[in-house]
Structures are given as structure tokens and as C-alpha cells.
Design a protein around this motif. Structure first.
Motif, mmCIF file in Angstrom:
data_model
loop_
_atom_site.group_PDB
_atom_site.id
_atom_site.type_symbol
_atom_site.label_atom_id
_atom_site.label_comp_id
_atom_site.label_asym_id
_atom_site.label_seq_id
_atom_site.Cartn_x
_atom_site.Cartn_y
_atom_site.Cartn_z
ATOM 1 N N MET A 295 0.850 -1.187 0.000
ATOM 2 C CA MET A 295 0.000 0.000 0.000
ATOM 3 C C MET A 295 0.885 1.235 0.000
ATOM 4 S SD MET A 295 -1.465 0.342 3.870
ATOM 5 C CE MET A 295 -2.083 1.970 3.475
ATOM 6 N N TYR A 296 0.272 2.398 -0.055
ATOM 7 C CA TYR A 296 1.004 3.668 -0.139
ATOM 8 C C TYR A 296 0.581 4.574 1.004
ATOM 9 C CZ TYR A 296 0.961 8.611 -1.334
ATOM 10 O OH TYR A 296 1.058 9.967 -1.285
ATOM 11 N N GLU A 297 1.546 5.281 1.547
ATOM 12 C CA GLU A 297 1.216 6.323 2.516
ATOM 13 C C GLU A 297 2.277 7.400 2.426
ATOM 14 O OE1 GLU A 297 1.005 6.738 7.308
ATOM 15 O OE2 GLU A 297 -0.079 5.089 6.382
ATOM 16 N N GLU A 298 1.874 8.658 2.449
ATOM 17 C CA GLU A 298 2.821 9.772 2.414
ATOM 18 C C GLU A 298 2.988 10.345 3.808
ATOM 19 O OE1 GLU A 298 3.556 14.013 0.111
ATOM 20 O OE2 GLU A 298 1.648 12.999 -0.014
ATOM 21 N N ILE A 299 4.217 10.464 4.259
ATOM 22 C CA ILE A 299 4.507 11.107 5.536
ATOM 23 C C ILE A 299 4.898 12.554 5.223
ATOM 24 C CG2 ILE A 299 5.847 10.941 7.662
ATOM 25 C CD1 ILE A 299 4.091 8.531 7.083
ATOM 26 N N VAL B 9 16.994 4.337 4.876
ATOM 27 C CA VAL B 9 17.930 5.046 5.746
ATOM 28 C C VAL B 9 18.542 6.239 5.015
ATOM 29 C CG1 VAL B 9 19.998 4.834 7.166
ATOM 30 C CG2 VAL B 9 18.464 2.861 6.895
ATOM 31 N N TRP B 10 18.528 7.406 5.673
ATOM 32 C CA TRP B 10 19.237 8.596 5.238
ATOM 33 C C TRP B 10 20.363 8.883 6.234
ATOM 34 C CZ3 TRP B 10 14.097 7.772 4.682
ATOM 35 C CH2 TRP B 10 13.508 8.043 3.431
ATOM 36 N N SER B 11 21.127 9.906 5.983
ATOM 37 C CA SER B 11 22.240 10.231 6.881
ATOM 38 C C SER B 11 21.756 10.694 8.240
ATOM 39 C CB SER B 11 23.123 11.314 6.252
ATOM 40 O OG SER B 11 22.372 12.501 6.029
ATOM 41 N N ASP B 12 20.530 11.227 8.320
ATOM 42 C CA ASP B 12 20.063 11.792 9.576
ATOM 43 C C ASP B 12 18.735 11.217 10.067
ATOM 44 O OD1 ASP B 12 18.584 12.813 7.513
ATOM 45 O OD2 ASP B 12 18.564 14.881 8.274
ATOM 46 N N ARG B 13 18.209 10.211 9.388
ATOM 47 C CA ARG B 13 16.930 9.662 9.819
ATOM 48 C C ARG B 13 16.695 8.331 9.112
ATOM 49 N NH1 ARG B 13 15.882 12.825 5.491
ATOM 50 N NH2 ARG B 13 14.058 12.388 4.180
ATOM 51 N N LEU B 14 15.580 7.665 9.494
ATOM 52 C CA LEU B 14 15.169 6.455 8.779
ATOM 53 C C LEU B 14 13.652 6.352 8.835
ATOM 54 C CD1 LEU B 14 14.179 3.998 10.888
ATOM 55 C CD2 LEU B 14 16.618 3.903 11.340
ATOM 56 N N LEU B 15 13.121 5.581 7.917
ATOM 57 C CA LEU B 15 11.696 5.250 7.886
ATOM 58 C C LEU B 15 11.549 3.749 7.649
ATOM 59 C CD1 LEU B 15 10.221 8.112 5.638
ATOM 60 C CD2 LEU B 15 9.901 7.843 8.109
ATOM 61 N N ASP C 183 6.513 4.631 8.350
ATOM 62 C CA ASP C 183 6.428 4.950 9.775
ATOM 63 C C ASP C 183 7.840 5.128 10.315
ATOM 64 O OD1 ASP C 183 5.731 5.174 12.468
ATOM 65 O OD2 ASP C 183 4.111 3.725 12.251
ATOM 66 N N GLU C 184 7.971 6.005 11.318
ATOM 67 C CA GLU C 184 9.262 6.186 11.964
ATOM 68 C C GLU C 184 9.609 5.011 12.879
ATOM 69 O OE1 GLU C 184 8.369 10.082 13.657
ATOM 70 O OE2 GLU C 184 10.134 10.847 12.607
ATOM 71 N N GLY C 185 8.594 4.421 13.512
ATOM 72 C CA GLY C 185 8.816 3.304 14.421
ATOM 73 C C GLY C 185 8.709 1.972 13.704
ATOM 74 N N VAL C 186 9.320 0.956 14.293
ATOM 75 C CA VAL C 186 9.242 -0.389 13.699
ATOM 76 C C VAL C 186 7.795 -0.878 13.766
ATOM 77 C CG1 VAL C 186 10.087 -2.751 13.787
ATOM 78 C CG2 VAL C 186 11.576 -0.870 14.485
ATOM 79 N N GLN D 277 1.571 -5.666 11.351
ATOM 80 C CA GLN D 277 1.684 -4.640 10.309
ATOM 81 C C GLN D 277 2.796 -4.978 9.314
ATOM 82 O OE1 GLN D 277 2.352 -1.127 12.639
ATOM 83 N NE2 GLN D 277 0.234 -1.008 13.356
ATOM 84 N N MET D 278 3.337 -6.180 9.414
ATOM 85 C CA MET D 278 4.374 -6.610 8.483
ATOM 86 C C MET D 278 3.743 -7.260 7.254
ATOM 87 S SD MET D 278 7.174 -8.207 11.158
ATOM 88 C CE MET D 278 8.471 -8.388 9.923
ATOM 89 N N PHE D 279 4.422 -7.136 6.119
ATOM 90 C CA PHE D 279 4.012 -7.935 4.973
ATOM 91 C C PHE D 279 4.250 -9.402 5.324
ATOM 92 C CE2 PHE D 279 5.340 -3.877 2.969
ATOM 93 C CZ PHE D 279 4.157 -3.559 2.303
ATOM 94 N N ARG D 280 3.451 -10.280 4.753
ATOM 95 C CA ARG D 280 3.603 -11.701 5.051
ATOM 96 C C ARG D 280 3.311 -12.543 3.809
ATOM 97 N NH1 ARG D 280 0.258 -9.280 8.153
ATOM 98 N NH2 ARG D 280 1.334 -9.777 10.089
#
Length: 613
Positions: free
Chosen positions: A1-5, A90-96, A104-107, A112-115
Motif C-alpha cells: 500500500m502507499y502512505e505519504e509522511i 535510511v538517510w544520513s540523519d533519519r530512517l523510515l 512509519d518512523e517506528g518499527v 503490520q508486516m508484509f507476510r
């Protein structure tokens, strides 16, 4: 699915188990992720092969039009081990993290995982069907000589069989003993209407086996089609004709309980120990017999699957009930299992999942392409992980939220306020909790033999009802019309929702019928609507917008329950060169920068489609 943060980044992501994004290649699986907008420096695939995190670097394999595609290969898990996976950006200063509910920022949590379960796939024909549910006694009369006459036999509590005239209103106090004369020959005689005029491709029949009731959820003989419906020969003829027309047939199995008139139960009441052991009796043989029954209905004594004889008779035996009807000359294509979650040992549902797995093995070992559908009025997530049911009657993940959104009623007909954002959240959570294959195999309905008719819940709002038909035919899963939906047939609580079908076309809503025909044509003509992933694009107030996507086709669907309005939708779709074409609803679509502008008519579902040039 798609979601924009939107506040965290201008990054988009897309993955689902559609062709090109998850592919089995021998003993390996190729996984691909599309990322739009601001690109990460590192993309990793996160799996849990031994319930512990494993990270696999993904390689950038393609990029154009502001999107890039990343790919990784991993080994297939051991047999019967579900593969759960996520993506780490992963970026140099953050991850999604990107999981089944989006970025999402959190795991994301486990649900909520693909399976994916490689060795337990659903039949690929299911999502390509338009099902039609028939309550046999109420659809069409083919042989008037088979209908039981008034007082032909006794039922329970002083009730006797009652023959009613076609078109009479069902009477609540007569309940299960009213017979209007519908039968299997009547269904066969109407196949040209169903297949050629309406366009449905598969039939789901409520129970047809011998019983003293009209609903036949109290089986007396599991190996005989009720003579009042035409007998075994009528089922053979119907099945043959359906398959000649390229259609599928699914029957209803009721093995959680029998009728009190089943020979086993009658012998049990006479003290037969072997038959008594098939049921759940309380007290010793010298006491007045007390027995467990389905939800307290004394007409439906519960079977005990702690008894190996029941397991063999219904599931594992060479000529078990489940296998018998899959074979020639009947050749049914699937089973809808009544109250499958209640099947078990003792008075409760102990060891239920064990027996449902056994049921799956019995069906698939006989016909791997047969459809196993479970009835659940509420959440069915544990049964839909690939090792048990192919799909469920999707009350929880479609019927309940859609009726809440459109009619303002919950499953108990209590008032509920659910806007488009709430609808989208409910639908997305239900999808995210099960593998994509099971999402495609869910049976979606607006109403059924156990609910009020939707047109009645909508207070006869014809426009909103047609919008609901559009949503049914475009949502992920297999759409199923309940007989009469196509003509906006009304009906209240059971038994009023089981009226006889009015074959006089003057009694039909011609607008509903025409709209249903069109929506079925769109569904059958679109590979994306049948097998594509679902992407949520907009959900606010009265408007819910989503897309169904494949590599070479995209469908955009906008459901508006309110007044006509304009909305602006972030264009989160991967690029496709084809031009949008409005197929239904008369809406307008424009593009401004990275957004889509939609003009939506009141109380409508609008469908646009574009294909690769």
C-alpha cells in the motif's frame, strides 16, 4: 500500500505481492520496492527467518520519473513457515520503515508486516470471479412438484411445514418451515440470466442437503441433496451446466452441528453410545439428556470433533463429506464452511485451528484448486495466515465498515459515526493483518441471508446504493452479490431479507440493475480490479479515494457519500504513460503539479482507468 509522511519527508513507497514486486524463482524469492520522491541512501529488506531480525541490502535496479526501484533476493523459508518482512529506508540523519500500513518512523508491529507463505497459495481464479449468493428456496422455482405441502411433516415446537405462494412476505413466526418452492432446477433455468445478462461468474449456494427447514443449516443427511430442491440429480445437472458456461460452484458445509432429526442424534436419544459420543452431552445416561447446541438453539446439537469418527466422517475419510462433493459427478469448486471458527472438541472450540488445518489438507489434497472459505462475522485474522482458510466472508474487513460509513449502522444496527478517514483506517488494518493472497480471496458482500438488505439500511437511497455496488466491484477481494442486490431488492431482519425473487421486471429497480451490469463489466474487463494491489490515496469527510494497480494498468476509484465536491489528491501512483479515462460516474480528473484534482458528483462512485501505451 502507499502512505505519504508529509511532515517527515517527501518520500513515497510502494510494495505488494503483485507480479514484478514479489516473485518466486525456484528456491528463492525476488522482492522489489518502489520509492518515489526523496531517495534514501540505503534500502534494506528486513525478514525474520528464525524469529530474529535479518537485514538484506537492496540494490537499485531502475530509476525514472522521480521513482526508483530496489531489489533483493532471499531464500524461501522452510515449508509451512510464513515469511514476514519490512523495508528499512535510511538517510544520513533519519530512517523510515515501510510495512503493510505504510511509512512509519517506528518499527511496525508483527501484524503490520508484509507476510507470505510460499507453499500455501489460494486458487488464482477466486479474485477473478463475481460471485452470486442464492438462498435456494427463494430464488426460482423449476419443479413445482418438489415443494413440500402444508403440514407435510413436523418440525419443532409445534411447527409444521407450510407451503407459501411466490411473492408472499415471509412470516417471522413461521421462520424455518415456510417453503416458497425455489429449487436447483429453477437456478439452472435462470443461468442465462445470471451469466449472460447480469454477468456473474460463480454461484455460492446456501445449504442444499436434506433438512426439514428451508435454510437447511440443520442437516439430516449429508450425502443427499434435499429432494425438495431436486435431489442429487439436480445438483449434477446444475454443476454440469455451470461448468459448460465457464462458471464456478461453491456449496455451504455445516459440520459444526447437525439437525436433531439426524439419525445419529435420534439414536443417541435412545441410548446408542456410539452415536451419543458424536455429540456433546452433559450428564450420565440415566439423566434427562442435556446437550450442547449452537448458540443455545435446541434444533442444532453440536458435533464433538474430539471423536475420531467425526473427523473421519466429515474431513479425513476417503469418502468424507468434504471430499465426496468435490468428486465427479458433482465437481464443486469450493466450500463455504459455516461457523468454521466454532468447530472443535467438547462444548467449546478447543483445537479449532488443528481441525481447520486438517480440513484444508483434506480439500487441497483432493483438489488443490478448490476454494476454502470460512464464515466469520467478526475478525478472522488467525485463520487467514495461509495455512488454514483461503479467505473469509469479509464482514469484518468490508461489510461492517462499509455499512457503517454509508448507512451509519454497526453490525447490531446500532448508530455509528464513521467518516472516510475512519473507513480507510478500518479497511487498511484489516488488509494489513493478512497476506496479500488472502486479501485477494476475501469474499466481500454488502448484505447476506443473515443481515438486513443494504438498500433498506440506506432508507431506499438509490444513488448511495449504486455507489455501494461500485465500491463492491472495485475493492480488493472477490465481490459477491446476494440474490436481488442487482435490482435493489429490499428486506429487513431475517426472514424478511430472504424474500422470494420478483421475476416480474416491473418490480425491479431498472437503474440499479443497469448500474450493476456496468460495474460487473468493468470488474471483468480490468486485470487491475481483479488482481491488483490497493493503494489508499485520500480519505477525508465523505470522500474515500483509492487505486488498484498493476505494472501496466491503474484504476482510480473515488467514493463520495455526500454532496458533489472537488478534492485534491496527492498523486502517489508510480508513473504510467497511458491517459486516464472516466468509465463510470461522470467525474472530472485533472493534474496539477504532483496532485490529482477530482470533481465528484454527489453520492457516487467514480471509476477512472489508464493502461500502459
Amino acid at each position: 500500500m502507499y502512505e505519504e509522511i508529509a511532515l517527515m519527508s517527501a518520500t513515497l513507497a510502494f510494495h505488494q505481492a503483485i507480479p514484478g514486486y514479489l516473485t518466486r524463482d525456484g528456491d528463492r524469492i525476488v522482492v522489489k520496492l518502489a520509492v518515489g520522491g526523496v531517495q534514501p541512501e540505503i534500502v534494506r529488506l528486513r525478514t525474520e527467518p528464525d524469529n530474529e531480525e535479518a537485514l538484506t541490502d537492496m540494490t537499485r535496479v531502475e530509476a525514472h520519473d522521480g521513482w526508483a526501484w530496489y531489489q533483493a533476493e532471499i531464500e524461501i523459508p522452510e515449508p509451512d513457515v510464513q515469511m514476514r518482512y519490512l523495508f528499512k529506508l535510511v538517510w544520513s540523519d533519519r530512517l523510515l520503515w515501510y510495512g503493510a500500513l505504510g511509512l512509519d518512523e517506528g518499527v511496525p508491529t508483527l501484524n503490520q508486516m508484509f507476510r507470505y507463505l510460499p507453499d500455501h497459495q489460494v486458487p488464482d481464479w477466486v479474485s477473478r470471479q463475481v460471485f452470486y449468493q442464492i438462498f435456494p428456496d427463494r430464488f426460482a422455482e423449476g419443479d413445482p412438484n418438489t415443494t413440500p405441502e402444508t403440514d407435510a411433516y413436523d418440525y419443532l415446537h409445534g411447527l409444521t411445514a407450510q407451503r407459501r405462494s411466490w411473492g408472499d412476505a415471509p412470516l417471522a413466526h413461521q421462520g424455518p418451515v415456510e417453503f416458497f418452492g425455489g429449487d436447483l432446477p429453477g437456478i439452472e433455468q435462470r443461468l442465462d440470466y445470471l451469466a449472460d445478462e447480469l454477468g456473474v461468474t460463480a454461484l455460492y449456494l446456501n445449504p442444499v442437503f436434506t433438512s426439514r427447514s428451508n435454510h437447511k443449516y440443520d442437516t439430516v443427511d449429508y450425502y443427499t441433496v434435499d429432494p425438495h430442491l431436486g435431489g442429487n440429480e439436480a445438483l449434477v445437472s446444475l454443476s454440469d451446466r455451470l461448468h459448460e458456461k465457464g462458471m464456478k460452484l461453491m456449496l455451504d458445509a455445516v459440520i459444526n452441528h447437525t439437525s436433531v432429526y439426524h439419525p445419529w442424534f435420534q439414536r443417541a436419544l435412545q441410548g446408542d453410545a456410539e452415536c451419543r459420543a458424536r455429540y456433546v452431552f452433559q450428564g450420565d445416561d440415566n439423566e434427562q439428556p442435556h446437550y450442547a447446541s449452537w448458540k443455545g438453539h435446541d434444533s442444532l446439537p453440536v458435533l464433538d470433533f474430539a471423536n475420531p469418527a467425526n473427523v473421519e466422517t466429515f474431513i479425513t475419510g476417503e469418502d468424507s463429506v468434504i471430499k465426496h462433493w468435490l468428486r465427479p459427478p458433482y465437481n464443486i469448486d469450493g466450500w463455504r464452511m459455516d461457523v468454521i471458527h466454532m468447530l472443535g472438541e467438547g462444548a467449546g472450540a478447543r483445537n479449532n485451528h488443528h481441525h481447520v488445518r486438517g480440513l484444508r489438507h483434506a480439500i487441497k489434497s483432493h483438489n488443490p484448486d478448490a476454494y476454502l472459505l470460512g464464515e466469520h462475522f467478526f475478525e478472522a485474522t488467525p485463520w487467514l495466515q495461509g495455512d488454514q482458510e483461503d479467505g473469509a466472508m469479509n464482514y469484518y474487513g468490508f461489510g461492517h465498515p462499509v455499512r457503517a460509513f454509508l448507512a451509519g449502522l454497526d453490525i447490531a444496527y446500532d448508530p455509528i459515526r464513521l467518516d472516510a478517514a475512519g473507513l480507510a483506517r478500518w479497511l487498511a488494518k484489516a488488509r494489513a493483518a493478512i497476506p496479500f493472497a488472502q486479501q485477494q480471496a476475501q469474499l466481500n458482500q454488502l448484505d447476506s441471508h443473515d443481515t438486513r438488505r443494504l438498500i433498506t439500511m440506506l432508507n431506499d437511497d438509490a444513488a448511495l446504493f449504486q455507489a455501494a455496488i461500485g465500491l463492491l466491484m472495485t475493492y480488493i477481494g472477490a465481490p459477491c452479490l446476494y440474490y436481488g442486490d442487482e435490482i435493489a431488492m429490499p428486506g429487513g431482519d431475517d426472514p424478511d431479507c430472504r424474500r422470494s425473487f420478483p421475476w416480474d421486471r416491473d418490480d425491479w429497480s431498472s437503474a440499479a440493475f443497469s448500474a450493476t451490469q456496468r460495474w460487473i463489466r468493468y470488474r471483468r474487463a480490468s486485470e487491475a480490479l481483479q488482481t491488483g494491489a490497493l493503494i489508499d490515496l485520500y480519505a477525508e469527510g465523505d470522500v474515500y479515494v483509492f487505486a488498484r494497480v498493476l505494472a501496466g494498468e491503474q484504476c482510480l476509484v473515488a467514493v463520495n457519500r455526500g454532496e458533489g465536491r472537488d478534492v485534491v489528491v496527492a498523486d502517489g501512483l508510480t508513473p504510467l504513460a497511458g491517459q486516464w479515462q472516466c468509465l463510470e460516474g461522470g467525474g472530472e480528473l485533472g493534474r496539477a503539479d504532483l496532485n490529482l484534482s477530482l470533481r465528484l458528483p454527489a453520492r457516487s462512485t467514480v471509476l477512472w482507468r489508464r493502461q500502459a501505451d
